[in-house]
Scaffold this active site. Structure first.
Site, PDB file in Angstrom:
ATOM      1  N   TYR A  74      11.347  35.456 -30.510  1.00 19.51           N
ATOM      2  CA  TYR A  74      10.082  35.104 -29.833  1.00 19.51           C
ATOM      3  C   TYR A  74       8.890  35.443 -30.733  1.00 19.51           C
ATOM      4  O   TYR A  74       7.967  34.649 -30.890  1.00 19.51           O
ATOM      5  CB  TYR A  74       9.978  35.879 -28.519  1.00 19.51           C
ATOM      6  CG  TYR A  74       8.859  35.405 -27.623  1.00 19.51           C
ATOM      7  CD1 TYR A  74       9.122  34.535 -26.559  1.00 19.51           C
ATOM      8  CD2 TYR A  74       7.536  35.808 -27.830  1.00 19.51           C
ATOM      9  CE1 TYR A  74       8.104  34.091 -25.728  1.00 19.51           C
ATOM     10  CE2 TYR A  74       6.517  35.367 -27.010  1.00 19.51           C
ATOM     11  CZ  TYR A  74       6.803  34.513 -25.961  1.00 19.51           C
ATOM     12  OH  TYR A  74       5.794  34.067 -25.147  1.00 19.51           O
ATOM     13  N   PHE A 126      -8.053   8.252 -34.258  1.00 15.97           N
ATOM     14  CA  PHE A 126      -6.814   7.793 -33.649  1.00 15.97           C
ATOM     15  C   PHE A 126      -6.959   7.832 -32.121  1.00 15.97           C
ATOM     16  O   PHE A 126      -7.827   8.518 -31.597  1.00 15.97           O
ATOM     17  CB  PHE A 126      -5.673   8.711 -34.125  1.00 15.97           C
ATOM     18  CG  PHE A 126      -4.329   8.303 -33.630  1.00 15.97           C
ATOM     19  CD1 PHE A 126      -3.795   7.070 -33.975  1.00 15.97           C
ATOM     20  CD2 PHE A 126      -3.583   9.136 -32.803  1.00 15.97           C
ATOM     21  CE1 PHE A 126      -2.549   6.691 -33.511  1.00 15.97           C
ATOM     22  CE2 PHE A 126      -2.336   8.763 -32.352  1.00 15.97           C
ATOM     23  CZ  PHE A 126      -1.815   7.540 -32.691  1.00 15.97           C
ATOM     24  N   ASP A 127      -6.073   7.118 -31.394  1.00 17.89           N
ATOM     25  CA  ASP A 127      -6.279   7.009 -29.934  1.00 17.89           C
ATOM     26  C   ASP A 127      -6.232   8.343 -29.197  1.00 17.89           C
ATOM     27  O   ASP A 127      -7.059   8.610 -28.330  1.00 17.89           O
ATOM     28  CB  ASP A 127      -5.329   5.965 -29.305  1.00 17.89           C
ATOM     29  CG  ASP A 127      -3.855   6.229 -29.563  1.00 17.89           C
ATOM     30  OD1 ASP A 127      -3.516   7.239 -30.202  1.00 17.89           O
ATOM     31  OD2 ASP A 127      -3.024   5.412 -29.109  1.00 17.89           O
ATOM     32  N   ASP A 218      -7.502  14.686 -40.162  1.00 16.60           N
ATOM     33  CA  ASP A 218      -6.368  14.339 -39.319  1.00 16.60           C
ATOM     34  C   ASP A 218      -5.297  13.927 -40.330  1.00 16.60           C
ATOM     35  O   ASP A 218      -5.341  12.848 -40.906  1.00 16.60           O
ATOM     36  CB  ASP A 218      -6.740  13.191 -38.374  1.00 16.60           C
ATOM     37  CG  ASP A 218      -5.560  12.783 -37.494  1.00 16.60           C
ATOM     38  OD1 ASP A 218      -4.410  13.093 -37.866  1.00 16.60           O
ATOM     39  OD2 ASP A 218      -5.791  12.136 -36.458  1.00 16.60           O
ATOM     40  N   ALA A 220      -1.924  13.509 -40.311  1.00 14.85           N
ATOM     41  CA  ALA A 220      -0.585  13.024 -39.936  1.00 14.85           C
ATOM     42  C   ALA A 220       0.111  12.295 -41.083  1.00 14.85           C
ATOM     43  O   ALA A 220       1.304  12.470 -41.300  1.00 14.85           O
ATOM     44  CB  ALA A 220      -0.688  12.112 -38.721  1.00 14.85           C
ATOM     45  N   LYS A 261       5.113  12.507 -38.282  1.00 15.96           N
ATOM     46  CA  LYS A 261       4.905  11.437 -39.256  1.00 15.96           C
ATOM     47  C   LYS A 261       5.396  11.922 -40.624  1.00 15.96           C
ATOM     48  O   LYS A 261       6.579  11.912 -40.880  1.00 15.96           O
ATOM     49  CB  LYS A 261       3.424  11.022 -39.312  1.00 15.96           C
ATOM     50  CG  LYS A 261       2.685  11.018 -37.967  1.00 15.96           C
ATOM     51  CD  LYS A 261       3.195  10.034 -36.990  1.00 15.96           C
ATOM     52  CE  LYS A 261       2.596  10.117 -35.596  1.00 15.96           C
ATOM     53  NZ  LYS A 261       1.218  10.481 -35.391  1.00 15.96           N
ATOM     54  N   HIS A 454      -2.956   2.164 -23.032  1.00 16.17           N
ATOM     55  CA  HIS A 454      -1.793   1.328 -23.351  1.00 16.17           C
ATOM     56  C   HIS A 454      -0.460   1.951 -22.970  1.00 16.17           C
ATOM     57  O   HIS A 454       0.512   1.244 -22.766  1.00 16.17           O
ATOM     58  CB  HIS A 454      -1.797   0.909 -24.815  1.00 16.17           C
ATOM     59  CG  HIS A 454      -1.930   2.033 -25.793  1.00 16.17           C
ATOM     60  ND1 HIS A 454      -2.891   2.998 -25.686  1.00 16.17           N
ATOM     61  CD2 HIS A 454      -1.216   2.344 -26.901  1.00 16.17           C
ATOM     62  CE1 HIS A 454      -2.762   3.853 -26.690  1.00 16.17           C
ATOM     63  NE2 HIS A 454      -1.748   3.481 -27.438  1.00 16.17           N
TER      64      HIS A 454
HETATM   65  C1  LIG Z   1       0.357  10.463 -34.215  1.00 14.13           C
HETATM   66  C2  LIG Z   1      -1.015  10.785 -34.548  1.00 14.13           C
HETATM   67  C3  LIG Z   1      -1.721  11.740 -33.814  1.00 14.13           C
HETATM   68  C4  LIG Z   1      -1.157  12.425 -32.595  1.00 14.13           C
HETATM   69  O1  LIG Z   1      -0.016  13.151 -32.869  1.00 14.13           O
HETATM   70  P1  LIG Z   1       1.175  13.345 -31.819  1.00 14.13           P
HETATM   71  O2  LIG Z   1       2.146  14.178 -32.579  1.00 14.13           O
HETATM   72  O3  LIG Z   1       1.678  12.002 -31.456  1.00 14.13           O
HETATM   73  O4  LIG Z   1       0.617  14.059 -30.635  1.00 14.13           O
HETATM   74  C5  LIG Z   1      -3.013  12.004 -34.212  1.00 14.13           C
HETATM   75  N1  LIG Z   1      -3.582  11.361 -35.251  1.00 14.13           N
HETATM   76  C6  LIG Z   1      -2.925  10.441 -35.972  1.00 14.13           C
HETATM   77  C7  LIG Z   1      -3.595   9.768 -37.121  1.00 14.13           C
HETATM   78  C8  LIG Z   1      -1.623  10.114 -35.636  1.00 14.13           C
HETATM   79  O5  LIG Z   1      -1.002   9.172 -36.338  1.00 14.13           O
END
Ligand SMILES: *Cc1c(COP(=O)(O)O)cnc(C)c1O
Length: 463
Positions: A74, A126-127, A218, A220, A261, A454
């Site tokens: 933990y 991003f969304d 961001d 990812a 990703k 969506h």
């Molecule tokens: C996928 C993604 C997110 C969100 O991440 P999750 O792991 O799906 O919560 C944020 N920003 C970008 C650019 C992404 O591609």
């Protein structure tokens, strides 16, 4: 970039996952029952699943080996420290806040920084990022260079932020405390996985700094962005990718990361913070409330091991060459078939321009969604709409529908999961649709929530 026919995949396959192909009549019933929303389909009814590249990577033998080394303590787990080391090494960030996925890191970041009425500036959010900004009563502001929205103009870095617009926003908002931070999304998912140049990152970061505004990534798809910098930007051809990543992150104050990703795993995320000016402690308190204790944050020890390995594998040059080469392979096949797309192809998928593909269907009738449905019915291929449904919304003041600039169908390619023959099957289906596209009708939106529409929207076909 080397020609794709001069090399083969830098891996061989040790285990296979069986998939089924249904017939068209079956799929028509399935999509009707799903409210014409592909998120409601059963995955087993999909032949080739290009819904997302998120959490769909095939892990390597080394990652699976590390799963067995997971320390499930933990507090103080060894696996946490392996991940912390990897993040310090690549991201140059001393402080790591582990989360169950990227949006949880966004939630924590927004919780610390964003207040009602503020404007969060970025190249193109991003969304989920947009959603979290709006949930705080703030405004996500996209300052992408205008060529980034134009699918016909081929430029190497269509994810760049417009520096003049950024400066104007900073000038107007920063002195009044209206800009909590600038967020640079690398690569820029929403306009086609388009990369951001090092030059643009350097300049945008310097501008933010001159107004005393923090600068976050961001991240990812940070590794894919680094590969584009190496292959497209002057002065980087001979630099190792890890060095490019270190330089890129050196311009920021930290990053949110969806490990689903470029870390080549199926779950996980984190917030990384470079310096602690009280932010790490605040973030960690939120982490403990929503995610879990500091040294696991909603993940198992084995997940953290797989991420620590994946962060390095994701930066390997031969892997990225093959990965981005496969995206280009599909893009080239579709271009030959006359399908209009965001060009040049980006890091993680092909983005079809539905406005140009279906010019007879107005944006109020969701042409991208209509194409997503047709692609599934015809070939069992699952793509996703990134257009009027994903990014449109009702203006709270006027009640009017507001539509986004771009109306796209994204075919996101999972990492190391499909072969070029799968890509051929996708291209063949698109080619058929191209031939009888007059039979594709628009869609009527019959249900949608206010935010992140969506995922839960329902449609009916127009007759
Ligand atoms: C996928 C993604 C997110 C969100 O991440 P999750 O792991 O799906 O919560 C944020 N920003 C970008 C650019 C992404 O591609």
């Amino acid at each position: 970039m080397r020609e794709r026919n001069t090399y083969a995949e830098p891996y061989r396959i040790k285990m296979v996952e069986l998939i089924e192909q249904r017939d068209e009549a079956y799929r028509k019933d399935a999509i009707r029952a799903a409210g014409y929303n592909v998120f409601n389909l059963k995955a087993e009814d999909v032949y080739i699943d290009l819904l997302t590249d998120s959490g769909t990577s095939a892990m390597s033998d080394r990652q699976w080996a590390r799963v067995f080394l997971g320390d499930e303590s933990y507090a103080g787990a060894k696996s946490y420290f392996s991940l912390e080391n990897a993040v310090r090494d690549i991201f140059g960030c001393k402080y790591l806040v582990v989360t169950h996925q990227g949006r949880a890191a966004e939630n924590i970041l927004m919780g610390i920084f964003v207040k009602e009425g503020q404007r969060v500036l970025g190249n193109m959010h991003f969304d989920t990022t947009e959603g979290h900004i709006r949930l705080r009563g703030a405004e996500p502001v996209n300052l992408l260079r205008k060529e980034g929205y134009d699918t016909t103009c081929e430029l190497p870095f269509k994810g760049d932020i417009d520096l003049d617009l950024l400066e104007a926003e900073l000038k107007a908002g920063a002195p009044e405390g209206k800009v909590p931070f600038v967020m640079m999304t690398v690569t820029c998912n929403s306009n086609g996985g388009q990369p951001v140049s090092m030059e643009n990152i350097r300049a945008a970061s310097a501008l933010a700094k001159s107004y005393g505004v923090p600068f976050f990534f961001d991240a990812a798809r940070y590794a894919e962005n680094c590969y584009f910098i190496k292959t497209r930007e002057k002065g980087y051809a001979d630099k190792p990718l890890a060095e490019i990543a270190r330089e890129m992150f050196s311009y920021g104050d930290g990053a949110t990361m969806s490990c689903k990703k470029d870390a080549l795993v199926n779950i996980g995320g984190f917030l990384a913070i470079k310096e602690d000016s009280g932010h790490y402690e605040a973030a960690s308190q939120k982490q403990i409330q929503y995610e879990g204790f500091r040294t696991y944050g909603g993940l198992a020890g084995r997940d953290m091991e797989a991420i620590a390995e994946g962060l390095y594998e994701g930066l390997c040059e031969n892997y990225l060459e093959d990965r981005i080469g496969q995206v280009k392979y599909l893009s080239d096949r579709l271009t030959e078939a006359g399908v209009p797309m965001q060009l040049p192809s980006g890091g993680h998928g092909v983005f079809i321009d539905a406005k140009r593909f279906l010019p007879g269907i107005p944006q109020e009738c969701f042409p991208a969604q209509a194409l997503v449905v047709a692609l599934y019915e015809k070939g069992g291929v699952r793509g996703v709409e990134l257009g009027g449904c994903a990014f449109g919304r009702k203006d709270p003041a006027t009640g009017e529908d507001v539509f986004p600039e771009m109306e796209m169908v994204r075919l996101a390619i999972p990492r190391r999961a499909y072969t070029d023959r799968h890509m051929d099957a996708v291209a063949d289906t698109m080619e058929q649709l191209q031939k009888d596209k007059d039979s594709i009708k628009g869609m009527r939106l019959v249900y949608a929530p206010d935010i992140m529409r969506h995922f839960s929207a329902r449609f009916e076909p127009m007759v």
